[in-house]
Design a protein around this motif. Structure first.
Motif, mmCIF file in Angstrom:
data_model
loop_
_atom_site.group_PDB
_atom_site.id
_atom_site.type_symbol
_atom_site.label_atom_id
_atom_site.label_comp_id
_atom_site.label_asym_id
_atom_site.label_seq_id
_atom_site.Cartn_x
_atom_site.Cartn_y
_atom_site.Cartn_z
ATOM 1 N N THR A 94 36.560 31.539 37.477
ATOM 2 C CA THR A 94 36.518 32.566 38.528
ATOM 3 C C THR A 94 36.521 33.956 37.906
ATOM 4 O O THR A 94 35.750 34.836 38.305
ATOM 5 C CB THR A 94 37.729 32.414 39.470
ATOM 6 O OG1 THR A 94 37.706 31.120 40.058
ATOM 7 C CG2 THR A 94 37.701 33.463 40.562
ATOM 8 N N GLU A 97 33.071 34.729 36.155
ATOM 9 C CA GLU A 97 32.005 35.032 37.114
ATOM 10 C C GLU A 97 32.156 36.445 37.669
ATOM 11 O O GLU A 97 31.172 37.188 37.810
ATOM 12 C CB GLU A 97 32.033 34.023 38.256
ATOM 13 C CG GLU A 97 30.908 34.235 39.270
ATOM 14 C CD GLU A 97 30.947 33.204 40.383
ATOM 15 O OE1 GLU A 97 30.143 33.354 41.332
ATOM 16 O OE2 GLU A 97 31.768 32.272 40.317
ATOM 17 N N LEU A 117 35.440 37.825 46.567
ATOM 18 C CA LEU A 117 36.201 36.707 46.024
ATOM 19 C C LEU A 117 35.951 35.414 46.799
ATOM 20 O O LEU A 117 36.008 34.311 46.237
ATOM 21 C CB LEU A 117 37.702 37.048 46.059
ATOM 22 C CG LEU A 117 38.158 38.218 45.158
ATOM 23 C CD1 LEU A 117 39.615 38.555 45.411
ATOM 24 C CD2 LEU A 117 37.941 37.882 43.682
ATOM 25 N N LEU A 120 32.195 33.839 45.744
ATOM 26 C CA LEU A 120 31.890 33.440 44.371
ATOM 27 C C LEU A 120 31.496 31.961 44.313
ATOM 28 O O LEU A 120 31.792 31.187 45.229
ATOM 29 C CB LEU A 120 33.111 33.678 43.481
ATOM 30 C CG LEU A 120 33.545 35.143 43.254
ATOM 31 C CD1 LEU A 120 34.871 35.181 42.512
ATOM 32 C CD2 LEU A 120 32.469 35.911 42.505
ATOM 33 N N GLU A 122 32.812 29.973 42.289
ATOM 34 C CA GLU A 122 34.142 29.365 42.217
ATOM 35 C C GLU A 122 35.064 30.210 43.091
ATOM 36 O O GLU A 122 35.861 31.003 42.615
ATOM 37 C CB GLU A 122 34.646 29.324 40.777
ATOM 38 C CG GLU A 122 33.834 28.442 39.864
ATOM 39 C CD GLU A 122 33.992 26.967 40.238
ATOM 40 O OE1 GLU A 122 35.038 26.632 40.842
ATOM 41 O OE2 GLU A 122 33.083 26.172 39.944
ATOM 42 N N PRO A 123 34.954 30.088 44.399
ATOM 43 C CA PRO A 123 35.644 31.009 45.317
ATOM 44 C C PRO A 123 37.160 30.768 45.352
ATOM 45 O O PRO A 123 37.651 29.708 45.004
ATOM 46 C CB PRO A 123 35.006 30.692 46.657
ATOM 47 C CG PRO A 123 34.642 29.246 46.558
ATOM 48 C CD PRO A 123 34.209 29.040 45.127
ATOM 49 N N ILE A 124 37.840 31.772 45.820
ATOM 50 C CA ILE A 124 39.271 31.651 46.140
ATOM 51 C C ILE A 124 39.331 31.425 47.637
ATOM 52 O O ILE A 124 39.060 32.322 48.432
ATOM 53 C CB ILE A 124 40.029 32.923 45.713
ATOM 54 C CG1 ILE A 124 39.882 33.154 44.200
ATOM 55 C CG2 ILE A 124 41.505 32.836 46.090
ATOM 56 C CD1 ILE A 124 40.510 34.428 43.702
ATOM 57 N N ARG A 130 43.545 35.156 48.207
ATOM 58 C CA ARG A 130 42.590 36.250 48.032
ATOM 59 C C ARG A 130 43.302 37.610 48.066
ATOM 60 O O ARG A 130 42.949 38.520 47.318
ATOM 61 C CB ARG A 130 41.511 36.190 49.118
ATOM 62 C CG ARG A 130 40.486 35.085 48.899
ATOM 63 C CD ARG A 130 39.230 35.330 49.705
ATOM 64 N NE ARG A 130 39.505 35.351 51.153
ATOM 65 C CZ ARG A 130 39.493 34.271 51.930
ATOM 66 N NH1 ARG A 130 39.240 33.081 51.397
ATOM 67 N NH2 ARG A 130 39.713 34.385 53.225
#
Length: 431
Positions: A94, A97, A117, A120, A122-124, A130
């Motif tokens: 994360t 990226e 965020l 992405l 690889e999101p949160i 977040r």
């Protein structure tokens, strides 16, 4: 020359002792009295910091609303420091990226950064996560500590705060001590100041009167006793002076507390147990004056006894031949020649009572309800042992400095009242 150097050599230890144990403490008291030094500021200077709680009162010192808003929401910037912290909490992928696509980019609102965020590869996913991640990139000085003024001012510039507000914010954020005269203004404003002054005046006048009158009474009464009997009585009355203060006050506690001697004896007659020292203000003052009075009177007894013995016995014998009784001897021969000892005891005991508080501290600690809190004890509580936990060295020193000026004024008054120049003048036969 040799004798002069020898004299200086003998005086040197005394001069050093006076400088270290008298002049230096007085000088430090004067210096501290003109500072806001306290536990929170420290004594070695400080750094610069504005926390979230202080931010609520920033507008009260004249800071513009725009600057306050910038301090609260200065924006967010993707930095290497923030990415390192992000990698530790949410993983390297994360963070990597975000580094490739947004390093150095600035966001004015939190929701814009949270949107990035969330989108992405690889999101949160969690909203709470977040928000936590976004805070890692916040550009703000709130809660941060800066070692120097230049670092703090540089941080203010980065947040975009109006330069007009920089000086005020810098002064507000400084956590160390500063020079000020506010301590003396505060003494004039505090309602407790008048109470402490009145308590001190009452304490000094009553205790001083007891010291002089009772000490003189002991000296006169033992003067006419046989030598061995007089010495025995003087030794007994001198015990309060030579006993350690803690032990001496403990004896008074045993005598006056609700489980002490007085309560035990009165309990035999059906009186409920009560604290005869702290039950009422009147009792507290009575015990405080007696505790200090017996200590002072014992010293007065010794000094006055020595002065009376120095009177030529021929004067007393001659008065007896003329038919004078004991009272007439005391009134017309002894008391007129006691002016110098009384002056010394009055001056010494006044200054001692003004500045001493250990017996009150051990006996009542200023109670009940601070009714026996004298000025010197208030200085101690303020600077070294106050109830709030924040020791105010500057304000306590201001209390002490006031006592210094009062002591100087009273000494000058005593010297004038007792005609000090006449006491030191040469006898007329030598003039």
């Amino acid at each position: 020359m040799t004798s002069r150097m020898l004299g200086i050599g003998f005086l040197t230890p005394a001069i050093i002792s006076v400088a270290i144990f008298f002049l230096l403490p007085v000088l430090l008291t004067v210096v501290f009295a003109f500072t806001n030094m306290s536990t929170s500021t420290g004594i070695m200077g400080g750094d610069y910091q504005i926390n979230s709680e202080q931010l609520r009162s920033v507008s009260e010192i004249g800071i513009s609303e725009e600057s306050v808003e910038l301090l609260e929401n200065a924006g967010f910037q993707i930095t290497e420091a923030g990415l390192t912290a992000l990698a530790e909490q949410f993983g390297d992928e994360t963070a990597e990226e975000l580094r490739e696509d947004y390093l150095g980019e600035t966001f004015t609102a939190r929701r814009d950064l949270e949107r990035v965020l969330r989108n992405l590869d690889e999101p949160i996913r969690q909203t709470r996560d977040r928000k936590t991640a976004a805070d890692l990139f916040a550009v703000t000085i709130i809660g941060e500590r800066f070692d120097t003024e230049s670092q703090f001012r540089a941080a203010l510039e980065k947040t975009g705060v109006d330069p007009v507000d920089h000086d005020t914010l810098t002064e507000f954020a400084y956590t160390g001590w500063t020079w000020t005269t506010d301590n003396f203004s505060l003494l004039l404003e505090l309602p407790s100041t008048l109470r402490f002054a009145a308590n001190s005046a009452f304490y000094v006048v009553c205790t001083l009167t007891f010291n002089i009158v009772f000490g003189l009474f002991l000296a006169l009464s033992t003067f006419y006793l046989p030598s061995k009997t007089a010495n025995t009585f003087r030794a007994i009355w001198f015990l309060p002076r030579i006993l350690p203060p803690v032990l001496y006050v403990l004896m008074w506690n045993w005598f006056t507390w609700d489980n002490g001697f007085i309560a035990t004896v009165t309990g035999w007659f059906g009186v409920p147990p009560q604290n005869w020292m702290m039950q009422t203000t009147t009792r507290a003052w009575t015990v405080v004056i007696l505790i200090n009075g017996f200590v002072g009177a014992s010293l007065g007894m010794i000094l006055f006894s020595s002065a009376i013995k120095a009177i030529p016995t021929s004067m007393l014998y001659a008065s007896e031949v003329d038919g004078a009784n004991r009272w007439q001897q005391v009134r017309y021969i002894i008391l007129p020649q006691m002016r110098w000892p009384i002056l010394f005891m009055t001056s010494y005991q006044t200054l001692s009572l003004l500045t001493s508080f250990e017996y009150i501290l051990l006996a009542t600690d200023g109670g009940p309800g601070r009714s026996t809190e004298v000025w010197a004890l208030a200085a101690y509580h303020t600077a070294l042992n106050n109830y709030g936990g924040n020791l105010q060295y500057g304000l306590g020193s201001a209390y002490a400095l006031v006592l210094v000026f009062i002591g100087i004024a009273l000494s000058a008054l005593y010297l004038r009242f007792f005609n000090f120049k006449e006491l030191l003048a040469k006898p007329r036969i030598e003039q």
